[in-house]
Write an enzyme that holds these catalytic residues in place. Structure first.
Site, PDB file in Angstrom:
ATOM      1  N   ASN A 147     -31.315 -35.980  36.735  1.00 34.84           N
ATOM      2  CA  ASN A 147     -30.901 -35.627  35.378  1.00 34.84           C
ATOM      3  C   ASN A 147     -31.014 -34.110  35.260  1.00 34.84           C
ATOM      4  OD1 ASN A 147     -30.235 -35.754  32.661  1.00 34.84           O
ATOM      5  ND2 ASN A 147     -32.327 -36.199  32.001  1.00 34.84           N
ATOM      6  N   TRP A 148     -29.918 -33.426  35.537  1.00 35.22           N
ATOM      7  CA  TRP A 148     -29.954 -31.958  35.557  1.00 35.22           C
ATOM      8  C   TRP A 148     -30.064 -31.391  34.146  1.00 35.22           C
ATOM      9  CZ3 TRP A 148     -25.440 -31.340  39.608  1.00 35.22           C
ATOM     10  CH2 TRP A 148     -25.953 -31.629  40.879  1.00 35.22           C
ATOM     11  N   LYS A 149     -30.638 -30.203  34.087  1.00 34.57           N
ATOM     12  CA  LYS A 149     -30.829 -29.560  32.771  1.00 34.57           C
ATOM     13  C   LYS A 149     -29.518 -28.950  32.282  1.00 34.57           C
ATOM     14  CE  LYS A 149     -35.295 -30.178  33.155  1.00 34.57           C
ATOM     15  NZ  LYS A 149     -35.843 -31.376  32.553  1.00 34.57           N
ATOM     16  N   GLY A 206     -35.987 -35.353  36.584  1.00 36.90           N
ATOM     17  CA  GLY A 206     -35.498 -34.206  35.822  1.00 36.90           C
ATOM     18  C   GLY A 206     -35.748 -32.905  36.568  1.00 36.90           C
ATOM     19  N   HIS A 210     -31.926 -41.142  26.150  1.00 38.70           N
ATOM     20  CA  HIS A 210     -32.982 -40.306  26.738  1.00 38.70           C
ATOM     21  C   HIS A 210     -33.877 -39.802  25.613  1.00 38.70           C
ATOM     22  CE1 HIS A 210     -34.878 -36.912  28.781  1.00 38.70           C
ATOM     23  NE2 HIS A 210     -34.561 -37.516  29.917  1.00 38.70           N
ATOM     24  N   SER A 244     -41.841 -36.644  35.360  1.00 38.80           N
ATOM     25  CA  SER A 244     -42.475 -35.738  36.323  1.00 38.80           C
ATOM     26  C   SER A 244     -42.511 -36.301  37.739  1.00 38.80           C
ATOM     27  CB  SER A 244     -43.899 -35.375  35.874  1.00 38.80           C
ATOM     28  OG  SER A 244     -43.873 -34.767  34.614  1.00 38.80           O
ATOM     29  N   GLU A 262     -39.486 -44.242  30.777  1.00 43.94           N
ATOM     30  CA  GLU A 262     -39.905 -42.841  30.829  1.00 43.94           C
ATOM     31  C   GLU A 262     -40.854 -42.567  29.665  1.00 43.94           C
ATOM     32  OE1 GLU A 262     -36.855 -40.129  32.938  1.00 43.94           O
ATOM     33  OE2 GLU A 262     -36.205 -40.371  30.883  1.00 43.94           O
TER      34      GLU A 262
HETATM   35  P1  PGA Z   1     -38.861 -34.788  34.442  1.00 48.02           P
HETATM   36  O1  PGA Z   1     -37.673 -35.341  33.516  1.00 48.02           O
HETATM   37  O2  PGA Z   1     -38.709 -35.399  35.797  1.00 48.02           O
HETATM   38  O3  PGA Z   1     -38.657 -33.313  34.433  1.00 48.02           O
HETATM   39  O4  PGA Z   1     -40.134 -35.195  33.773  1.00 48.02           O
HETATM   40  C1  PGA Z   1     -37.273 -36.671  33.497  1.00 48.02           C
HETATM   41  C2  PGA Z   1     -35.952 -36.789  32.787  1.00 48.02           C
HETATM   42  O5  PGA Z   1     -35.360 -35.779  32.380  1.00 48.02           O
HETATM   43  O6  PGA Z   1     -35.455 -37.906  32.599  1.00 48.02           O
END
Ligand code: PGA
Length: 258
Positions: A9-11, A235, A94, A214, A166
């Site tokens: 799940n890219w930013k 993420g 999400h 994480s 999550e």
């Molecule tokens: P993360 O994010 O791995 O940075 O905690 C998880 C996500 O965005 O679904």
């Protein structure tokens, strides 16, 4: 046997040219594996250009969101019908969307229905906040999120979907406290149990349940080895090709041992 899914799940800030470099690196560092599916979820703007660069036999695309109406005047929105043929999956509900964009249980339900209607597999995200966890409400939250989201679906449609657990407090952007695999195991089993209660054992066995929060190359094995865990939604660590490729390697190795 269900495949293991490793999803990135890219930013939002990963620009198209950076995403393109990342895809190039992932092609070099991740080999195909018949039991592991690698999914990339870039920003909406990046989906189309990335789709022509991607080896679709090795990677699948996911959108991070879409609008539940198929047509009409909804300035600025992108519908699931517009994504048909471009993506295989859509991430829905999400925690960033639930928290920053006030998506309700019903909004999420409508999006799940729209995805299914348009031939796109929903990746439904669920998970409690820290406050809800401390108040002992985790099960209630998961129950409400799961049952509302899938309320309009048939058993067949549910069996094909993906549900990610999550916990909000474990997601890096919301604090990134590490969840214990033993705790995660209980909640994944609870989600599968919910599906079994509503749609029967055969459907519950098929639905793919991921863990997210994480996950990185060091923590991945602890979660991926859990009986009810069919993969990871990653993420922050997915922005680094070495970390993401290492997580995929963990998944390959676990499948090899199985
Ligand atoms: P993360 O994010 O791995 O940075 O905690 C998880 C996500 O965005 O679904």
């Amino acid at each position: 046997m269900r495949k293991t899914l490793i999803a990135a799940n890219w930013k939002m800030h990963l620009a198209t040219h950076e995403a393109s470099v990342l895809v190039h690196r992932l092609h070099q560092h991740i080999n195909g594996h018949r039991d592991v599916e690698i999914i990339l979820a870039p920003s909406m703007l990046t989906l189309q250009p990335i789709s022509v660069e991607l080896d679709r036999r090795r990677f699948r695309l996911a959108a991070q969101n879409a609008y539940h109406k198929d047509e009409g005047g909804y300035t600025g929105e992108v519908s699931f019908s517009m994504l048909h043929g471009l993506v295989h999956y859509v991430i829905i509900g999400h925690s960033e969307r639930r928290i920053y964009f006030n998506e309700s249980l019903e909004d999420v339900r409508d999006k799940v229905a729209a995805a299914v209607r348009n031939g796109i597999v929903p990746m439904l995200c669920t998970g409690e906040t820290k406050q809800e966890r401390d108040a002992g409400e985790t099960r209630q939250v998961l129950h409400d999120q799961v049952t509302t989201a899938i309320s309009g679906l048939t058993a067949q449609e549910v069996s094909e979907m993906v549900i990610a657990y999550e916990p909000v407090w474990a997601i890096s952007t919301f604090g990134g406290e590490l969840a214990k695999p033993t705790d995660v195991a209980r909640e994944l089993a609870f989600i599968r149990h919910q599906i079994s209660e509503l749609y029967g054992e055969a459907t519950a066995i098929q639905v793919r349940i991921l863990y997210g929060g994480s996950v990185n190359e060091h923590t991945a094995a602890g979660y991926l080895a859990l009986e009810d865990c069919d993969g990871a939604l990653v993420g922050s660590a997915s922005l680094n090709y070495r970390s993401f490729a290492a997580i995929a390697d963990v998944a390959f190795k676990l499948r090899h041992q199985a």
